[in-house]
Scaffold this active site. Structure first.
Site, PDB file in Angstrom:
ATOM      1  CB  ALA A  85       6.147   3.069   5.671  1.00 56.03           C
ATOM      2  N   GLY A 102       4.532   4.695   1.007  1.00 55.76           N
ATOM      3  CA  GLY A 102       6.062   4.942   1.026  1.00 55.76           C
ATOM      4  C   GLY A 102       6.578   4.381  -0.266  1.00 55.76           C
ATOM      5  CD  GLU A 143       5.145   8.926   1.017  1.00 61.52           C
ATOM      6  OE1 GLU A 143       5.418   7.958   1.619  1.00 61.52           O
ATOM      7  OE2 GLU A 143       5.188  10.325   1.620  1.00 61.52           O
ATOM      8  CD  GLU A 193       0.226   7.164   3.077  1.00 63.90           C
ATOM      9  OE1 GLU A 193      -0.273   7.378   2.140  1.00 63.90           O
ATOM     10  OE2 GLU A 193       1.514   7.106   2.593  1.00 63.90           O
TER      11      GLU A 193
HETATM   12  N1  COA Z   1       3.872  -3.131   5.906  1.00 61.07           N
HETATM   13  C1  COA Z   1       3.909  -4.612   6.639  1.00 61.07           C
HETATM   14  N2  COA Z   1       3.649  -5.443   5.598  1.00 61.07           N
HETATM   15  C2  COA Z   1       3.054  -5.461   4.650  1.00 61.07           C
HETATM   16  C3  COA Z   1       2.660  -4.134   3.827  1.00 61.07           C
HETATM   17  C4  COA Z   1       3.053  -3.075   4.632  1.00 61.07           C
HETATM   18  N3  COA Z   1       2.979  -1.932   4.118  1.00 61.07           N
HETATM   19  N4  COA Z   1       1.885  -4.564   2.851  1.00 61.07           N
HETATM   20  C5  COA Z   1       1.884  -5.851   2.695  1.00 61.07           C
HETATM   21  N5  COA Z   1       2.477  -6.288   3.786  1.00 61.07           N
HETATM   22  C6  COA Z   1       2.371  -7.967   4.228  1.00 61.07           C
HETATM   23  C7  COA Z   1       1.106  -8.246   4.579  1.00 61.07           C
HETATM   24  O1  COA Z   1       0.935  -8.131   6.076  1.00 61.07           O
HETATM   25  C8  COA Z   1       1.292  -9.808   4.282  1.00 61.07           C
HETATM   26  O2  COA Z   1       2.290 -10.514   5.451  1.00 61.07           O
HETATM   27  P1  COA Z   1       1.920 -11.768   5.875  1.00 61.07           P
HETATM   28  O3  COA Z   1       2.090 -12.742   4.759  1.00 61.07           O
HETATM   29  O4  COA Z   1       3.060 -12.138   7.010  1.00 61.07           O
HETATM   30  O5  COA Z   1       0.443 -11.857   6.462  1.00 61.07           O
HETATM   31  C9  COA Z   1       2.146  -9.709   2.911  1.00 61.07           C
HETATM   32  O6  COA Z   1       2.854  -8.479   3.067  1.00 61.07           O
HETATM   33  C10 COA Z   1       1.370  -9.793   1.591  1.00 61.07           C
HETATM   34  O7  COA Z   1       0.163  -9.065   1.656  1.00 61.07           O
HETATM   35  P2  COA Z   1      -1.212  -9.247   1.790  1.00 61.07           P
HETATM   36  O8  COA Z   1      -2.034  -8.217   2.256  1.00 61.07           O
HETATM   37  O9  COA Z   1      -1.471 -10.700   2.031  1.00 61.07           O
HETATM   38  O10 COA Z   1      -1.568  -9.275   0.037  1.00 61.07           O
HETATM   39  P3  COA Z   1      -2.631  -8.913  -0.848  1.00 61.07           P
HETATM   40  O11 COA Z   1      -2.329  -9.341  -2.051  1.00 61.07           O
HETATM   41  O12 COA Z   1      -4.018  -9.213  -0.140  1.00 61.07           O
HETATM   42  O13 COA Z   1      -2.676  -7.574  -0.635  1.00 61.07           O
HETATM   43  C11 COA Z   1      -2.216  -5.130  -0.727  1.00 61.07           C
HETATM   44  C12 COA Z   1      -1.921  -6.550  -1.296  1.00 61.07           C
HETATM   45  C13 COA Z   1      -0.958  -4.225  -1.158  1.00 61.07           C
HETATM   46  C14 COA Z   1      -3.364  -4.559  -1.222  1.00 61.07           C
HETATM   47  C15 COA Z   1      -1.941  -4.996   0.916  1.00 61.07           C
HETATM   48  O14 COA Z   1      -1.001  -5.788   1.344  1.00 61.07           O
HETATM   49  C16 COA Z   1      -2.022  -3.812   1.563  1.00 61.07           C
HETATM   50  O15 COA Z   1      -3.140  -3.036   1.489  1.00 61.07           O
HETATM   51  N6  COA Z   1      -0.854  -3.340   2.153  1.00 61.07           N
HETATM   52  C17 COA Z   1      -0.646  -2.151   2.750  1.00 61.07           C
HETATM   53  C18 COA Z   1      -0.662  -0.932   1.729  1.00 61.07           C
HETATM   54  C19 COA Z   1      -0.612   0.185   2.651  1.00 61.07           C
HETATM   55  O16 COA Z   1      -1.436   0.675   3.680  1.00 61.07           O
HETATM   56  N7  COA Z   1       0.460   0.952   2.660  1.00 61.07           N
HETATM   57  C20 COA Z   1       0.873   2.227   3.266  1.00 61.07           C
HETATM   58  C21 COA Z   1       1.535   2.048   4.372  1.00 61.07           C
HETATM   59  S1  COA Z   1       1.895   3.764   5.265  1.00 61.07           S
END
Ligand code: COA
Length: 260
Positions: A67, A112, A115, A135
Site C-alpha cells: 500500500a 498489499g 495480499e 507491515e
Molecule cells: N509506498 C509508497 N512509495 C513506495 C513504496 C510504498 N509501499 N515502496 C516503494 N516506494 C517508492 C519509494 O519511496 C521510492 O520513491 P522515491 O523515488 O520518490 O523516493 C520508489 O518507490 C523506489 O523505492 P526505493 O525504496 O528507492 O527502492 P529500493 O530498491 O531501494 O527498495 C523496497 C525497494 C521494496 C525494499 C523498498 O522500496 C521498500 O521497503 N518499500 C516499502 C515496502 C513496504 O513496507 N510495503 C508495505 C507497505 S504497508
C-alpha cells in the site's frame, strides 16, 4: 466505461491483462489504484469477452511494493478501518471471481502486493520476485486480508514467523512454502501465465467457476463445503457443457465448450 490512470488494461484472446502502472513508486497501491482495481475486476465479472485475468506490475522491479506508505501515514483512527475494509472488499472480489485470475509476480510483492497476489487464484513468480508482509516495520499489520490468506497458503507457524519478523522470501522459497505455484525466468513469466490461462480456458467454464467456489468454501465460515460441492456437482450435470464433455470423450474428439 471506466477510465484508468494507474492501471493499464489490455484484452487479448480473452485474457484481460491488468498492469499496476506506477513503476516510479514500485507500483504501490494508493487509494485511487484500489478503486481502479475494483472497476477492472468488475469488468472481468461483467464482460463476456473476458475469460480470465492476469495481474502484473509495470517495470522489471516490482509487482506491487505494498500500500502507498505516503497515504498510510495520513490515516487516522476514523479512516483506518474503512481503509482496510475497502481493500478487503476489492481483494475478496478477486478471490471470488468465477473466471480464473492469475498473479504474474514480476518482482517485489510486499504488503498489499503480497495480499493482492494471494487474492488471485494462482501465483506465478519470476525468479527475481520477493514476497513479504513487512507491515510490522511500520507499526502496522496487514490490512487487506494478509493475516488470513497467508495463513491459509503457508500454514500457521510460517505465517506467524513471516508476519512477525517482516522477513522477505525469495521466489524459490515462496514456491517451497506453497505461496508461489511456479517460478520461471523473468522473460518467461507472461508466457507461462498465458499457457496456464489458455489451458484453463480450454476447460468447461462453468465447471472451472464452480471449482473456484468450492475451494473458497473451505475458508468460508458457516459454509459446508461438502454441501457446496454436491450442489455444484449437480449443477454441472445439468449443463450443456457436461453433455458435450462426456460425448466428446466417448466420441474420441476434443470438446467444444460453450459455458452453459
Ligand atoms: N509506498 C509508497 N512509495 C513506495 C513504496 C510504498 N509501499 N515502496 C516503494 N516506494 C517508492 C519509494 O519511496 C521510492 O520513491 P522515491 O523515488 O520518490 O523516493 C520508489 O518507490 C523506489 O523505492 P526505493 O525504496 O528507492 O527502492 P529500493 O530498491 O531501494 O527498495 C523496497 C525497494 C521494496 C525494499 C523498498 O522500496 C521498500 O521497503 N518499500 C516499502 C515496502 C513496504 O513496507 N510495503 C508495505 C507497505 S504497508
Amino acid at each position: 466505461m471506466a477510465t484508468y490512470e494507474n492501471l493499464l488494461l489490455e484484452l487479448q484472446h480473452g485474457i484481460l491483462k491488468i498492469t499496476i502502472n506506477r513503476a516510479d513508486k514500485l507500483n504501490a497501491l494508493n487509494i485511487d489504484t484500489i478503486k481502479e482495481i475494483k472497476n477492472a475486476i468488475q469488468q472481468v465479472y461483467d464482460d463476456p469477452e473476458v475469460k480470465g485475468a492476469i495481474f502484473t506490475g509495470a517495470g522489471q522491479k516490482a509487482f506491487v511494493a505494498g500500500a502507498d506508505i505516503s497515504e498510510i501515514a495520513e490515516i487516522n483512527d476514523v479512516t483506518a478501518r474503512n481503509f482496510a475494509e475497502r481493500g478487503q472488499e476489492v481483494f475478496a472480489m478477486i478471490e471470488r471471481c468465477t473466471k480464473p485470475v492469475i498473479a504474474a509476480v514480476n518482482g517485489f510483492a510486499l504488503g498489499g502486493g503480497c495480499e493482492l497476489a494471494m487474492a488471485c487464484h494462482i501465483r506465478v513468480a519470476s525468479d527475481n520476485a520477493r514476497f513479504g508482509q513487512p507491515e510490522v516495520n511500520l507499526g502496522l499489520i496487514p490490512g487487506y486480508g494478509g493475516t488470513q490468506r497467508l495463513t491459509q497458503l503457508v500454514g500457521k507457524g510460517k505465517a506467524m514467523e513471516l508476519m512477525m519478523t517482516a522477513d522477505m522470501v525469495s521466489a524459490e522459497e515462496a514456491k517451497a512454502l506453497g505461496l508461489a505455484n511456479h517460478v520461471v525466468p523473468q522473460e518467461e513469466l507472461m508466457p507461462k501465465c498465458e499457457e496456464i490461462m489458455h489451458k484453463i480456458m480450454s476447460k468447461a467454464p462453468l465447471a472451472v467457476g464452480l471449482v473456484i467456489d468450492c475451494v473458497n468454501a473451505v475458508y468460508t465460515k458457516d459454509e459446508n463445503g461438502y454441501q457446496t460441492e454436491a450442489n455444484s456437482f449437480a449443477r454441472c450435470c445439468t449443463s450443456e457443457d457436461f453433455i458435450e464433455g462426456t460425448n466428446a470423450f466417448l466420441e474420441k474428439r476434443k470438446p467444444a465448450f460453450k459455458g452453459n
